[in-house]
Design a protein around this motif. Structure first.
Motif, short mmCIF file in Angstrom:
data_model
loop_
_atom_site.label_atom_id
_atom_site.label_comp_id
_atom_site.label_asym_id
_atom_site.label_seq_id
_atom_site.Cartn_x
_atom_site.Cartn_y
_atom_site.Cartn_z
N MET A 121 0.84 -1.20 0.00
CA MET A 121 0.00 0.00 0.00
C MET A 121 0.87 1.25 0.00
O MET A 121 2.01 1.24 0.49
N ASP A 122 0.36 2.33 -0.55
CA ASP A 122 1.06 3.59 -0.61
C ASP A 122 1.52 4.01 0.77
O ASP A 122 0.78 3.99 1.73
N ASN A 123 2.78 4.40 0.88
CA ASN A 123 3.31 4.83 2.17
C ASN A 123 2.58 6.03 2.72
O ASN A 123 2.59 6.28 3.92
N ASN A 124 1.97 6.82 1.83
CA ASN A 124 1.23 7.99 2.30
C ASN A 124 0.04 7.60 3.16
O ASN A 124 -0.52 8.41 3.86
N CYS A 125 -0.36 6.33 3.06
CA CYS A 125 -1.51 5.87 3.83
C CYS A 125 -1.09 5.11 5.08
O CYS A 125 -1.93 4.56 5.78
N SER A 126 0.22 5.02 5.33
CA SER A 126 0.69 4.31 6.51
C SER A 126 0.21 5.03 7.76
O SER A 126 0.28 6.26 7.85
N LEU A 127 -0.27 4.26 8.72
CA LEU A 127 -0.80 4.83 9.95
C LEU A 127 0.23 4.75 11.06
O LEU A 127 1.15 3.94 11.03
N ILE A 136 -8.01 4.37 14.96
CA ILE A 136 -7.00 3.68 15.78
C ILE A 136 -7.14 4.12 17.23
O ILE A 136 -7.12 3.30 18.16
N PHE A 137 -7.29 5.42 17.44
CA PHE A 137 -7.47 5.95 18.79
C PHE A 137 -8.75 5.40 19.41
O PHE A 137 -8.79 5.03 20.59
N TYR A 138 -9.79 5.31 18.60
CA TYR A 138 -11.09 4.79 19.06
C TYR A 138 -10.95 3.33 19.49
O TYR A 138 -11.51 2.91 20.50
N ILE A 139 -10.19 2.56 18.71
CA ILE A 139 -9.98 1.14 19.02
C ILE A 139 -9.22 0.99 20.33
O ILE A 139 -9.58 0.18 21.19
N ILE A 140 -8.17 1.77 20.50
CA ILE A 140 -7.34 1.69 21.70
C ILE A 140 -8.14 2.06 22.94
O ILE A 140 -8.05 1.41 23.99
N GLU A 141 -8.93 3.12 22.82
CA GLU A 141 -9.73 3.58 23.97
C GLU A 141 -11.01 2.78 24.13
O GLU A 141 -11.75 3.00 25.09
N ARG A 143 -13.75 3.84 2.99
CA ARG A 143 -12.38 3.57 2.53
C ARG A 143 -11.42 3.36 3.69
O ARG A 143 -10.47 2.59 3.57
N HIS A 144 -11.67 4.06 4.80
CA HIS A 144 -10.72 3.86 5.90
C HIS A 144 -10.87 2.49 6.53
O HIS A 144 -9.97 2.01 7.21
N ALA A 145 -12.01 1.80 6.25
CA ALA A 145 -12.15 0.41 6.68
C ALA A 145 -11.13 -0.46 5.95
O ALA A 145 -10.56 -1.39 6.54
N LEU A 146 -10.91 -0.15 4.68
CA LEU A 146 -9.92 -0.90 3.90
C LEU A 146 -8.51 -0.64 4.42
O LEU A 146 -7.70 -1.56 4.50
N ILE A 147 -8.22 0.61 4.77
CA ILE A 147 -6.90 0.94 5.31
C ILE A 147 -6.68 0.21 6.62
O ILE A 147 -5.64 -0.43 6.85
N LEU A 148 -7.65 0.29 7.53
CA LEU A 148 -7.51 -0.35 8.84
C LEU A 148 -7.34 -1.86 8.69
O LEU A 148 -6.48 -2.46 9.33
N SER A 149 -8.17 -2.47 7.85
CA SER A 149 -8.11 -3.91 7.68
C SER A 149 -6.77 -4.34 7.08
O SER A 149 -6.16 -5.31 7.54
N SER A 150 -6.31 -3.62 6.08
CA SER A 150 -5.06 -4.01 5.42
C SER A 150 -3.85 -3.79 6.32
O SER A 150 -2.91 -4.60 6.32
N GLN A 151 -3.85 -2.73 7.12
CA GLN A 151 -2.68 -2.42 7.93
C GLN A 151 -2.69 -3.09 9.31
O GLN A 151 -1.65 -3.41 9.85
N LYS A 157 -5.70 12.46 2.25
CA LYS A 157 -5.51 12.87 3.64
C LYS A 157 -6.74 12.61 4.50
O LYS A 157 -6.64 12.23 5.66
N ARG A 158 -7.93 12.88 3.92
CA ARG A 158 -9.16 12.72 4.70
C ARG A 158 -9.36 11.28 5.12
O ARG A 158 -9.71 10.98 6.28
N THR A 159 -9.13 10.35 4.16
CA THR A 159 -9.29 8.93 4.46
C THR A 159 -8.30 8.49 5.53
O THR A 159 -8.65 7.78 6.47
N ARG A 160 -7.03 8.92 5.38
CA ARG A 160 -6.00 8.53 6.35
C ARG A 160 -6.29 9.11 7.72
O ARG A 160 -6.10 8.44 8.75
N LYS A 161 -6.76 10.36 7.77
CA LYS A 161 -7.04 11.01 9.05
C LYS A 161 -8.15 10.27 9.79
O LYS A 161 -8.07 10.07 11.01
N GLN A 162 -9.19 9.87 9.07
CA GLN A 162 -10.28 9.13 9.70
C GLN A 162 -9.80 7.79 10.22
O GLN A 162 -10.17 7.36 11.31
#
Length: 397
Positions: free
Chosen positions: A1-7, A312-317, A277-285, A302-307
């Motif tokens: 995946m594009d490094n720009n989408c790395s979380l 991630i914060f929501y999952i942790i908390e 789309r951020h579901a795809l990012i979360l699932s893949s990473q 940026k919007r997709t990555r930010k969400q």
């Protein structure tokens, strides 16, 4: 995946990181696949707590039951086995009840679709023991609600009454719960997939695309593959993925080939709706879900990555804005702000409008702090800011 989408995963605690590493291993022998440092300074009580909270202990046990290393205490494996066995019994009980309810409703000319429970565990994982379900969720036409309730009450179910304030928005409700005190089974009747105002297919459209389960001898119907995938994505997004089980469902469905060139409906959905789309990012990473090239192109921006990062914060908390740390007023307010910002960002413009309006309306949580007689409930409006701050700054009891 594009490094720009790395979380940024640096904020993920060690126990959750280890859970993710185990869950995303392949089907083969997992011995020797882990680095020893992953198991360093692990709080095993917290590890088990997270496994239970995220409802992933069945899958976790299925991967660790043949683990012959000394890195994981035997007590942990035994606890996971106990939870796995208990869940299997519960899923079998739900499966039997699912068949009975389907027969009851069908014989009284009420169409029903099962949204979750054993039916999707078998469909997604191929084994009802690998997914948890605490209840049965059923979708029916709204016009059949009264008859459905009468049938359930006659079968020994009791309606679960939720305390509400005088000014609660009843139109925003989309399901009602029932509980059987002898069987210890909870059942939710839905007349919408999601709370209003959300655009979604009507029941007749979903019924036309329904599938029949192979779990039971009597016909049990559930959502079509695309409808189920979109329902689970929207449900997970709405709840901030604070249970990893929902993300694991997405991972498994993608691995089963739900996204392909034939599923134009899914491709169109992700092209038009950035919130999925951020579901795809979360699932893949987080889970190493394989995403094809066409779908990868939709996960940039940026919007997709930010969400996804806020998720991630929501999952942790775990969706909880409280902290048990002393003098944590500032921390609690910060957590509450981030969690509410995420909930606000995933909504459409119309939903954002109602979200803001609803912030000023009394909630059942306000009544738990301060109980007022019906004649004085109008005071919840001016008192709401103070009650909100009280909830967000005081430690939960």
């Amino acid at each position: 995946m594009d490094n720009n989408c790395s979380l940024d995963f640096s904020i993920i605690p060690r126990e959750l990181r280890l859970l993710l590493e185990i869950i995303r291993t392949g089907k083969g022998d997992i011995n020797g696949q882990f680095k020893n440092e992953l198991f360093t300074d692990i709080n095993w009580d917290n590890f088990l707590y997270l496994a239970r909270h995220h409802r992933i202990y069945p899958m976790l046990y299925s991967k660790l039951k043949k683990f012959d290393g000394e890195l994981i205490p035997i007590q942990v494996i035994q606890t996971l086995y106990h939870e796995y066995k208990k869940n299997t019994y519960q899923m079998l009980q739900l499966c039997a009840e699912m068949e009975q309810v389907s027969k009851l409703f069908t014989e009284h000319q009420i169409r029903l679709l099962f949204l979750k429970g054993p039916v999707i565990a078998a469909d997604i994982y191929g084994d009802i023991s690998l997914r948890t379900s605490k209840d049965l969720d059923i979708l029916i036409p709204k016009t059949d609600l009264k008859r459905a309730e009468e049938l359930l009450l006659n079968q020994g179910y009791e309606r679960v009454e939720v305390q509400a304030t005088l000014y609660e928005w009843k139109w925003s409700k989309h399901h009602v719960s029932y509980f059987h005190p002898q069987k210890k089974i909870e059942l939710e009747i839905h007349w919408r997939l999601h709370p209003a105002p959300t655009k979604e297919p009507n029941f007749n459209e979903l019924w036309q695309r329904k599938r029949i389960s192979k779990l039971t001898s009597y016909p049990v119907y559930y959502l079509g593959d695309e409808d189920l995938f979109l329902f689970l994505v929207a449900h997970g997004v709405r709840h901030g993925w604070f249970r990893l089980r929902w993300l694991l469902d997405i991972d498994q469905m993608i691995r089963n080939g739900i996204i392909n060139e034939k599923n134009n409906g899914l491709l169109k959905f992700f092209q038009q709706h950035y919130l999925g789309r951020h579901a795809l990012i979360l699932s893949s990473q987080l889970l190493n879900t394989p995403i094809n090239e066409e779908m990868q192109s939709l996960t940039t921006g940026k919007r997709t990555r930010k969400q996804a990062q806020m998720a991630i914060f929501y999952i942790i908390e775990m969706g909880n804005s409280f902290s048990n740390e002393p003098f944590s007023i500032k921390l609690n307010l910060h957590k509450s702000f981030v969690l509410n910002l995420y909930q606000f960002s995933i909504r459409s413009n119309l939903q954002k409008f109602f979200y803001i309006i609803k912030l000023f309306y009394p909630s059942p949580a306000d009544t738990e702090i301060l109980r007022l007689p019906k004649s004085l409930q109008f005071l919840y409006f001016p008192l709401r800011p103070f009650l909100w701050v009280w909830r967000k700054t005081m430690k939960p009891i």
